[in-house]
Scaffold this motif. Structure first.
Motif, PDB file in Angstrom:
ATOM      1  N   VAL E  84       0.836  -1.207   0.000  1.00 14.86           N
ATOM      2  CA  VAL E  84       0.000   0.000   0.000  1.00 14.86           C
ATOM      3  C   VAL E  84       0.868   1.253   0.000  1.00 14.86           C
ATOM      4  O   VAL E  84       0.654   2.192  -0.779  1.00 14.86           O
ATOM      5  CB  VAL E  84      -0.930   0.031   1.241  1.00 14.86           C
ATOM      6  CG1 VAL E  84      -1.786   1.293   1.214  1.00 14.86           C
ATOM      7  CG2 VAL E  84      -1.796  -1.204   1.300  1.00 14.86           C
ATOM      8  N   VAL E 121      -8.330  11.491   1.939  1.00 17.30           N
ATOM      9  CA  VAL E 121      -8.611  10.243   1.216  1.00 17.30           C
ATOM     10  C   VAL E 121     -10.111  10.179   0.954  1.00 17.30           C
ATOM     11  O   VAL E 121     -10.902  10.285   1.897  1.00 17.30           O
ATOM     12  CB  VAL E 121      -8.208   9.014   2.060  1.00 17.30           C
ATOM     13  CG1 VAL E 121      -8.585   7.729   1.350  1.00 17.30           C
ATOM     14  CG2 VAL E 121      -6.728   9.040   2.384  1.00 17.30           C
ATOM     15  N   LYS E 123     -13.395   8.092  -1.305  1.00 18.23           N
ATOM     16  CA  LYS E 123     -13.785   6.906  -2.072  1.00 18.23           C
ATOM     17  C   LYS E 123     -14.717   7.342  -3.200  1.00 18.23           C
ATOM     18  O   LYS E 123     -15.681   8.061  -2.975  1.00 18.23           O
ATOM     19  CB  LYS E 123     -14.522   5.925  -1.161  1.00 18.23           C
ATOM     20  CG  LYS E 123     -14.943   4.643  -1.870  1.00 18.23           C
ATOM     21  CD  LYS E 123     -15.878   3.784  -1.039  1.00 18.23           C
ATOM     22  CE  LYS E 123     -15.100   3.028   0.024  1.00 18.23           C
ATOM     23  NZ  LYS E 123     -15.913   1.965   0.652  1.00 18.23           N
TER      24      LYS E 123
ATOM     25  N   ILE F 103      -7.015   4.260   4.169  1.00 18.70           N
ATOM     26  CA  ILE F 103      -7.418   3.486   2.977  1.00 18.70           C
ATOM     27  C   ILE F 103      -7.996   2.149   3.409  1.00 18.70           C
ATOM     28  O   ILE F 103      -9.043   1.712   2.902  1.00 18.70           O
ATOM     29  CB  ILE F 103      -6.210   3.287   2.024  1.00 18.70           C
ATOM     30  CG1 ILE F 103      -5.847   4.614   1.354  1.00 18.70           C
ATOM     31  CG2 ILE F 103      -6.519   2.236   0.965  1.00 18.70           C
ATOM     32  CD1 ILE F 103      -4.537   4.585   0.587  1.00 18.70           C
ATOM     33  N   HIS F 104      -7.327   1.480   4.335  1.00 15.61           N
ATOM     34  CA  HIS F 104      -7.832   0.175   4.769  1.00 15.61           C
ATOM     35  C   HIS F 104      -9.204   0.294   5.433  1.00 15.61           C
ATOM     36  O   HIS F 104     -10.091  -0.508   5.175  1.00 15.61           O
ATOM     37  CB  HIS F 104      -6.850  -0.486   5.729  1.00 15.61           C
ATOM     38  CG  HIS F 104      -5.725  -1.168   5.022  1.00 15.61           C
ATOM     39  ND1 HIS F 104      -5.870  -1.766   3.796  1.00 15.61           N
ATOM     40  CD2 HIS F 104      -4.426  -1.348   5.365  1.00 15.61           C
ATOM     41  CE1 HIS F 104      -4.717  -2.274   3.419  1.00 15.61           C
ATOM     42  NE2 HIS F 104      -3.821  -2.033   4.345  1.00 15.61           N
ATOM     43  N   GLU F 105      -9.340   1.287   6.268  1.00 15.62           N
ATOM     44  CA  GLU F 105     -10.636   1.418   6.945  1.00 15.62           C
ATOM     45  C   GLU F 105     -11.758   1.745   5.961  1.00 15.62           C
ATOM     46  O   GLU F 105     -12.904   1.356   6.161  1.00 15.62           O
ATOM     47  CB  GLU F 105     -10.551   2.478   8.048  1.00 15.62           C
ATOM     48  CG  GLU F 105      -9.705   2.001   9.226  1.00 15.62           C
ATOM     49  CD  GLU F 105      -9.840   2.879  10.455  1.00 15.62           C
ATOM     50  OE1 GLU F 105      -9.177   2.576  11.460  1.00 15.62           O
ATOM     51  OE2 GLU F 105     -10.597   3.867  10.416  1.00 15.62           O
ATOM     52  N   LYS F 106     -11.427   2.472   4.924  1.00 16.35           N
ATOM     53  CA  LYS F 106     -12.454   2.858   3.948  1.00 16.35           C
ATOM     54  C   LYS F 106     -12.718   1.778   2.909  1.00 16.35           C
ATOM     55  O   LYS F 106     -13.832   1.693   2.381  1.00 16.35           O
ATOM     56  CB  LYS F 106     -11.996   4.103   3.174  1.00 16.35           C
ATOM     57  CG  LYS F 106     -12.349   5.418   3.826  1.00 16.35           C
ATOM     58  CD  LYS F 106     -12.131   6.552   2.827  1.00 16.35           C
ATOM     59  CE  LYS F 106     -13.082   7.697   2.995  1.00 16.35           C
ATOM     60  NZ  LYS F 106     -12.792   8.543   4.144  1.00 16.35           N
ATOM     61  N   PHE F 107     -11.701   0.992   2.566  1.00 15.67           N
ATOM     62  CA  PHE F 107     -11.817   0.093   1.411  1.00 15.67           C
ATOM     63  C   PHE F 107     -11.610  -1.386   1.742  1.00 15.67           C
ATOM     64  O   PHE F 107     -12.005  -2.240   0.965  1.00 15.67           O
ATOM     65  CB  PHE F 107     -10.781   0.469   0.340  1.00 15.67           C
ATOM     66  CG  PHE F 107     -11.000   1.799  -0.320  1.00 15.67           C
ATOM     67  CD1 PHE F 107     -11.698   1.899  -1.517  1.00 15.67           C
ATOM     68  CD2 PHE F 107     -10.506   2.979   0.245  1.00 15.67           C
ATOM     69  CE1 PHE F 107     -11.882   3.138  -2.136  1.00 15.67           C
ATOM     70  CE2 PHE F 107     -10.700   4.207  -0.360  1.00 15.67           C
ATOM     71  CZ  PHE F 107     -11.392   4.295  -1.551  1.00 15.67           C
ATOM     72  N   GLY F 108     -10.949  -1.681   2.832  1.00 15.96           N
ATOM     73  CA  GLY F 108     -10.626  -3.060   3.130  1.00 15.96           C
ATOM     74  C   GLY F 108      -9.207  -3.398   2.712  1.00 15.96           C
ATOM     75  O   GLY F 108      -8.406  -2.504   2.425  1.00 15.96           O
ATOM     76  N   ASP F 109      -8.875  -4.713   2.676  1.00 19.62           N
ATOM     77  CA  ASP F 109      -7.503  -5.169   2.445  1.00 19.62           C
ATOM     78  C   ASP F 109      -7.145  -5.088   0.967  1.00 19.62           C
ATOM     79  O   ASP F 109      -7.562  -5.944   0.183  1.00 19.62           O
ATOM     80  CB  ASP F 109      -7.361  -6.611   2.951  1.00 19.62           C
ATOM     81  CG  ASP F 109      -5.919  -7.091   2.931  1.00 19.62           C
ATOM     82  OD1 ASP F 109      -5.009  -6.266   3.096  1.00 19.62           O
ATOM     83  OD2 ASP F 109      -5.715  -8.308   2.757  1.00 19.62           O
ATOM     84  N   GLY F 110      -6.381  -4.090   0.596  1.00 20.16           N
ATOM     85  CA  GLY F 110      -5.995  -3.937  -0.799  1.00 20.16           C
ATOM     86  C   GLY F 110      -5.180  -2.677  -0.966  1.00 20.16           C
ATOM     87  O   GLY F 110      -4.698  -2.115   0.013  1.00 20.16           O
ATOM     88  N   ILE F 111      -5.008  -2.254  -2.203  1.00 21.35           N
ATOM     89  CA  ILE F 111      -4.142  -1.104  -2.473  1.00 21.35           C
ATOM     90  C   ILE F 111      -4.802  -0.150  -3.465  1.00 21.35           C
ATOM     91  O   ILE F 111      -5.734  -0.516  -4.162  1.00 21.35           O
ATOM     92  CB  ILE F 111      -2.788  -1.542  -3.065  1.00 21.35           C
ATOM     93  CG1 ILE F 111      -3.011  -2.175  -4.459  1.00 21.35           C
ATOM     94  CG2 ILE F 111      -2.054  -2.508  -2.169  1.00 21.35           C
ATOM     95  CD1 ILE F 111      -1.784  -2.149  -5.316  1.00 21.35           C
ATOM     96  N   PRO F 142      -8.510  -5.080  -4.457  1.00 19.33           N
ATOM     97  CA  PRO F 142      -8.521  -5.897  -3.234  1.00 19.33           C
ATOM     98  C   PRO F 142      -7.603  -7.111  -3.382  1.00 19.33           C
ATOM     99  O   PRO F 142      -7.449  -7.654  -4.473  1.00 19.33           O
ATOM    100  CB  PRO F 142      -9.980  -6.344  -3.133  1.00 19.33           C
ATOM    101  CG  PRO F 142     -10.502  -6.296  -4.531  1.00 19.33           C
ATOM    102  CD  PRO F 142      -9.706  -5.259  -5.280  1.00 19.33           C
TER     103      PRO F 142
ATOM    104  N   PHE J  69      -4.845  -4.928   9.608  1.00 24.73           N
ATOM    105  CA  PHE J  69      -4.408  -5.182   8.238  1.00 24.73           C
ATOM    106  C   PHE J  69      -2.949  -5.540   8.273  1.00 24.73           C
ATOM    107  O   PHE J  69      -2.163  -4.877   8.960  1.00 24.73           O
ATOM    108  CB  PHE J  69      -4.640  -3.956   7.352  1.00 24.73           C
ATOM    109  CG  PHE J  69      -6.095  -3.714   7.129  1.00 24.73           C
ATOM    110  CD1 PHE J  69      -6.781  -4.447   6.182  1.00 24.73           C
ATOM    111  CD2 PHE J  69      -6.784  -2.807   7.909  1.00 24.73           C
ATOM    112  CE1 PHE J  69      -8.147  -4.259   6.007  1.00 24.73           C
ATOM    113  CE2 PHE J  69      -8.145  -2.624   7.742  1.00 24.73           C
ATOM    114  CZ  PHE J  69      -8.837  -3.349   6.788  1.00 24.73           C
ATOM    115  N   ILE J 115      -1.332  -8.202  -6.548  1.00 21.94           N
ATOM    116  CA  ILE J 115      -2.416  -8.103  -5.572  1.00 21.94           C
ATOM    117  C   ILE J 115      -3.541  -9.067  -5.965  1.00 21.94           C
ATOM    118  O   ILE J 115      -3.944  -9.902  -5.168  1.00 21.94           O
ATOM    119  CB  ILE J 115      -2.964  -6.654  -5.539  1.00 21.94           C
ATOM    120  CG1 ILE J 115      -1.841  -5.639  -5.356  1.00 21.94           C
ATOM    121  CG2 ILE J 115      -4.061  -6.515  -4.479  1.00 21.94           C
ATOM    122  CD1 ILE J 115      -1.067  -5.744  -4.072  1.00 21.94           C
TER     123      ILE J 115
END
Lengths: 146, 146, 146, 146, 146, 146, 146, 146, 146, 146
Positions: E84, E121, E123, F103-111, F142, J69, J115
Motif C-alpha cells: 500500500v 482520502v 472513495k 485506505i484500509h478502513e475505507k476500502f478493506g484489504d488492498g491497495i 482488493p 491489516f 495483488i
C-alpha cells in the motif's frame, strides 16, 4: 591535471621520496598533491615545475590560483576494496574505540585534528622481514563549551 | 563481560595507562581487551584479575578458554559518527592513496599487516597546545605469486 | 542517565533556555548535554544538580568522571527523517559547495572547526511571521603542509 | 553552462564577493547560481552578463527561460567526503536534536524553512586566529492541522 | 502512549473517520496523531479524551506539554516494503519529475510545502469497482533570493 | 529521443499544459511522456508530431513500436535531493501509515493502483498566496485469496 | 592495457591454463594478472610477451615499472550479481562463522593471510557429473600482543 | 537452542573436531549445525545428544522436526568486520573474476553448487610457520537451455 | 553486440516469440540471450544468424567462443524501479517465507535451482481481462552433509 | 500472534498443505497467513480455529477485526541471505528484463498484478530427481492514459 603530474613523474622515474627531497617536503604530502588532496602554494609549484620539467605557468594556473581548492576525499568508495588501504579501515574498526578511549584519558574531551596534521611512512628493517611504520601527528583540539 | 571490566576499572579509578603499566602491556592493547577486540592469554588474565580485583576464574572462563575468540570490529557503523573516530576515517579518505603509493614505492607489492601490528598514542607538548601522536607498526607482507 | 535529566526538566517545566540562564550557558549547549552530545565539567554539574534538584553525586558519577566521554553523533540515521532536522540536511545538499567556495575565497585552504565551535538559535519577529536565525561560529583551521 | 560561468569568473579573477557586490546580491547566493543551485531572473542575468562579459542572450536562454528550473542537490554523495563540507554534516549529527529541541521550545511545532531562507558567511578576526561565522535565516513554518 | 490510543480505539470499535467527525478533524490528521506524526493541542486532547474515554491528564501530560514534539518520519525503512505504501513511492519514482516540471511551469521556482499542508482520502464509487482519491494541498513557497 | 521532444518544446515555447490542451491529454501525463515514463500510442504521436513540428515517422519509430516500452522509474536516486521532489518523499515518510490506515478502513484489504491511475496538479489562489493541489486517483485493488 | 592482454589471448585461442603452463604459473594467478589483480615482475612479462606475441617493452612500461601497483578489488559491486561469483559470497554468509571457529580451534587467535596466499581450481570427474574443487592456502598470521 | 549446544560443548571442553570424530562428520559441518546453518537429521541428533549429554528429545524437537529448516545466512552484516571472515571476502573481491574465468574455461557455462557442497579446513606445518588450507568442493551445475 | 541483435530484431519486426519458434527455443530464453543473460551455443547462433540475417561469423566470434561467458545479473539496481519488474520483487518480499516453508515441507532441506531452471510466460484469457501466468521450474537440490 | 499459530501447527504436526486442504485454501496462502502476510476473513478464522484447536474469539480479535491489516513485506533484509529465497532474487536479477520484454510483447504496456495474484508450488517427479514448479498468476493491468 593530476594526470600531467603523474606522467612527468613516470617519465623522469622519480619516486615521491625523490621529489620530496628536492622540494623539501615529505613524500606523503607530495603524493597528496599528486592525488589532488593537498593544495601547494606558488613557491611549491615553482619548485615542482623545475623538478618535473613542466611549465611553471601551467602548474600555477591549475593549482596555484586563489580560487582553486582541492575537493578532498572521494577517490574511492568506502569500505575500500584495495587490500593496502583496507587494512587502515580494519585498524579503525578494531582499534577505533580503544584509540578514542586512550586519547580521551590522555588529553580530555576533544579530538586529534586531521587538518593541522602530518602523516609519515618509515621502513624498519628487521632481521628477516621489514616493518611499515606510520606516524600521524595532529593538534589536539578541545571541545569548546558556550 | 566487558561490562565487568569497565565497572572494575571505574571503581578503582584506573586509566588504561595505569593498568597497562601494571600488567606490562601498552594502554591501547589493554583498551582493546576491554572493548573485546583482543584476546588476552591466561597469564594476562591472572594479572588483570589482581589489578582489577576480579576473581581469576571468572575472567579465565570468559576470556581465557581455548574456544573463546573475539569477534573483532562491529562496535560501530561506518562511517563513524563520533568526531574522534571520524577523523581517522577522514585521514583514510584523504591520505589513503598517498599512503598506498608511498608504501608501494618503499616496500614493493604488498601490505602493512593489521594482525602482526601495534598501535600507540603519545602526547607531544608544544608551547601553547598539545599534539596527539599515533604510531602504527605492522609487518610488511609481500604478495605471493604462484 | 539522560532520561533522568529529561524527566527532571519536565517535572520542573523548565525550557533549555531557563536552565541555560541559570547555569550561565547557552540553551543549545545545555540541550547538547541532555542529549549526551557534550561533556559538562564538575562545576556545570553542580549547578545543574541545583537547578534540576538531582543529587550532585549522582550526576558527577555519570557525567563528571575522568573516563566518561560522550559518544557523539549516532542519535538518528542519515538522511534524517524528521522534517526539522532534514531542512539542515537539505541546506547542506543545496548550499554545501557554495559555502565551501565562499569560505575558501575568504579564508584560504582550511575548514571551519566543528570542535572549537558554538551554535545559537534566535527568534526574529517580523510583522506577520517569525524567522529562525541559526548562527554557527567555528575557528578557521588552515591545512598544514609538511 | 555552469562551466562557462566558472571560466569567465576565473578569467576575470573575480571572487563571488566581487560579483555579488556588483550585482547587489550576497556572495553565497551568487555561488549557488554558479553551482546551478539557484535560479536567477532576467535582470540578474543581464547584470551577470555585464560583470562576466558573457553575451546576455546566451545566459538568458540557458537560465532565464520559463521552463528552466534548477535540479537542486545532487552535487555530491552523502556523507560528504570533503572535510569542509563534512564539518556541516557533523554539526548536524551532533547538534541536530539540540537544535530541533530549542527551535521547538522557542517557536512551537514547525520548521525553519529552507526555501524562504538565506545563508551568509562572515569572517571574525581574533588576535591570533580567525573565526568562520555562518548565519542561516529561514521563515518559521508552523504545522497546519486539518 | 500511541499504544494506549490504539487500544482505546480498538476497544470502542471506532474508525479514524468516526473519531475525526467527533473532534471535528480530518481522519488522516487523526491517524497522524495516533501514529505520533502530528501534535494535537490541549483542546484536541480534551476532545480525544472524551471520545476515547482516556483520562484527560494522561493525554495532556504525554502529548500536550510545551516540550513534547513529535519525531516525525522514521516509522519504516525506505523503500517501503508494504505494497500500500510502496505504491506512493512508485508514483514518486515514475511521476516525480513530471510533477516537478508542471509545478514549476504553473507556479515558478519554489516548492509545495509539506508543513502548511493537508492530505485527504476519498472513495469514488464506480459501477463495478471503487477508486481511491488522494488529495494533497500545500502552500506554494517561492525560493527567496538574497 | 526525449532530448528531441524537450528541444522542440523549448523552441516553440510551449508548456506541458499548452501541449496537453492541443492533444487532449492532461499536462502531467504529457510531461510523463517527455520524461520517458509513459507510452503514447500512434494517434498520440501523430498529434504530438503536429504540435511540436517533428516528423511523424521519427516519433513513431522511437515511441510507437510494438516493442518499445518505457523503463519507468530510475530518473533519480532515492531519497530525492531536489527539494520539490523531496517534499513528496517526506509526505510519504510522515503520512504513509496514516494514509494506509485510512485506505484500509475505507476500502478493506488492498491497495490503490499506481497503474490504473491518474495524477493532476491544480493551482488554488488564496488572498496572499497560492496553494498547490495534487490529486491522485487510482483503482482500488482488493487482495485475492486462493 | 588489460584489454590488450585479453585480445591477444582471444586471438591466439589460449586458455589461462595454456598460458600458465608456458610461463610456469598457475592459471588462477595468470587470470589475476589479466584482470589487473596481480603484479607480474619483469621476467613474467618477458615470458608473457612471447606467449601472447606482444611487444615486451609495451608490457613492461605498463605493468613492470617500479611505480605501477594494481588497485585490487573493485571489479564488481557487492553482493555480486553473477551467479558463479555469488555462490562464493553465499558460502561466506553460510559457512563464515563455522570456518572462523574451526580455524581458531586449529590455529589459535589469528587469520589466514589473503596476501601470502594461493588459490587453485581443479576438476574432479565423477561417474555422471563433475565437481569443482577450489583450494585456498594462506599463511596463518597470529595476532600480536603489545 | 544453539545456545544450549555451545554451552554443552564448552562444559565438556570439546572442539568441533572432537565432536565431528565422534559423530562421524566433518568439523566444519558440525560447526555449521551449531551456528544454525545446517540441518542435522534424527540420527545425527541422537549421536549429538550422547556426545554432548543433552536429552535426545530436546534436540529432536528443536532441530529434527519435519518443519524446522535453518534460516541460512544472516549471522553478520556484509562486508564482514571480523578480520578472519573479511579475508574470505577480500579473496572474493580480488580473485572473483579470475576464479569465474578459470571455472568457465575448465567446465563451460555453469556454476559450482553451494548446496551440493563441502568445505574443509586443514593445517599444513611448514618449518617456521603454519598454513591454513581451505578446500571447497561443489557439484558443477551447467546452465539449462529451454 | 546485444545492440546488434536488438536492431536486427526491430528491423525485422520480430517478437521474441517469433524468433523462439524459428529456432526452437522458448521466448524467455531467447530474450535472455538478447539481454546477455544466457549463452547460446554454435548451432543456436547459426539459426539466429539466419533468422536475423546477421553474418554467422560475427555472432559466433562474439557469443560462441570457448572463452565468452555471460556476466549475469547487473542489468539494473535493486530494488528495481520499473513497476513490471518491481512486482516480482514485491512477490518475493511478501511470499518469500511462505514459498520457502512450502518448498521445505514438500521437498526437505534444499533449494530450487536457478541454474537447472526454466521460466515461461503464458496469457490466460478471461471474460473481461487477461491474466499473466509465470511458470518457474527448477531442479530440487538437497543440501549435502559431510 | 503468529507465534500462536506456528505453535499450534507444530503441536498438531500439520503441514501447510494439511491445513489448506481442511480449510479449502492453497498451502501457500495458508503459509502467508501464518507469516502475517495475508488477511483471513472471519470464516477462514473460524475454520482455522477448529483445525488448530485455538479459541475462535482469540483469532478473530487479532486477525479478523475491521482495523487489523497486515503490514506486508519486511520479514527479511534484501538481498535475502537464505539460499532458498535468494534463488528467487537471482532469477529476478537474471531474467527480470527478459520477463518484462516478453510480458510487454504478449500483453502491451502494463504489469502483472501482485495483488490480484496467486502463487502455487508443485512437485514434479523425474526418474532420478525432483523438480520444484512455481506458478504465479496475476491479472494484467494496462497503464491508464489521462
Amino acid at each position: 591535471m593530476c594526470q600531467t603530474l603523474f606522467e612527468a613523474k613516470a617519465a623522469k622515474k622519480l619516486t615521491f621520496a625523490d621529489i620530496g627531497k628536492k622540494i623539501n617536503k615529505d613524500e606523503v604530502w607530495v603524493a597528496a598533491v599528486f592525488y589532488g588532496q593537498a593544495k601547494p602554494d606558488e613557491s611549491d609549484l615553482k619548485e615542482l615545475s623545475i623538478v618535473l620539467d613542466i611549465r611553471e605557468n601551467y602548474l600555477i594556473n591549475d593549482f596555484g590560483t586563489k580560487t582553486y581548492f582541492p575537493d578532498r576525499g572521494g577517490l574511492f568508495q568506502m569500505p575500500p576494496t584495495d587490500p593496502v588501504i583496507y587494512r587502515f579501515y580494519e585498524i579503525l574498526q578494531v582499534y577505533g574505540y580503544p584509540l578514542k578511549a586512550v586519547i580521551h584519558e590522555k588529553f580530555g574531551d576533544g579530538i586529534m585534528s586531521a587538518i593541522d596534521f602530518t602523516a609519515k611512512v618509515d621502513k624498519i628493517k628487521k632481521e628477516d622481514h621489514e616493518k611499515v611504520k606510520i606516524t600521524f601527528e595532529g593538534k589536539f583540539l578541545p571541545y569548546r563549551k558556550w
